[in-house]
Design a protein around this motif. Sequence first.
Motif: not given
Length: 192
Positions: A111-116
């Motif tokens: 689970r991570a942000d879009t940029n990552s």
Amino acid sequence: MPPRKRATVSTTSPSYTVPGIKPEVAGEVITLLQDRLNALNDLALTLKHIHWNVVGPHFIAVHQMLDPQVDAVREMVDDIAERIATLGGSPVGTPGALVAQRTWDDYSIGRADTNSHLAALDIVYTGVIEAHREAIEKTDEPDPVTQDLLIAQAGQLEQYHWFVRAHLENAAGVLVTEGVKDEKTAARRAKR
């Protein structure tokens, strides 16, 4: 239930193949195609994993961008499997075979942000496209029909890669992932 044996790809020549290709050459192309089948199956699963685990700003844009890519990559998988069968081989599409035969690590971001996720996906696409281009070179002489299939797929993969990279590029045309070779480093750099 007794444990199952791991499936392997036979690298022997098929007993028959398409006219104009010797069975031993077809065997080499089948082995090459099995690697592409594994890579594309892995890519489809990775794209879906990202689709489910992406969060943060631009969530909906990235979430919706990935589903058509998943569908197209799954179609590529089917085309590769059917080419293997056409050449007289037996495509192997089981999860165990994919894991046993692959030469790359599992996707490493949860689970991570879009940029990552997009930065990590940039690294994934780079590897898949580079390997597809190597396969294109290797099929130039022995099997231009397979080469044509791989060329069409590479073009589509490159377009999807561009979609991903457009999120990671600054106004000067520099990618946040420039020079990065692994997913975790790419994801960390994208957070800066």
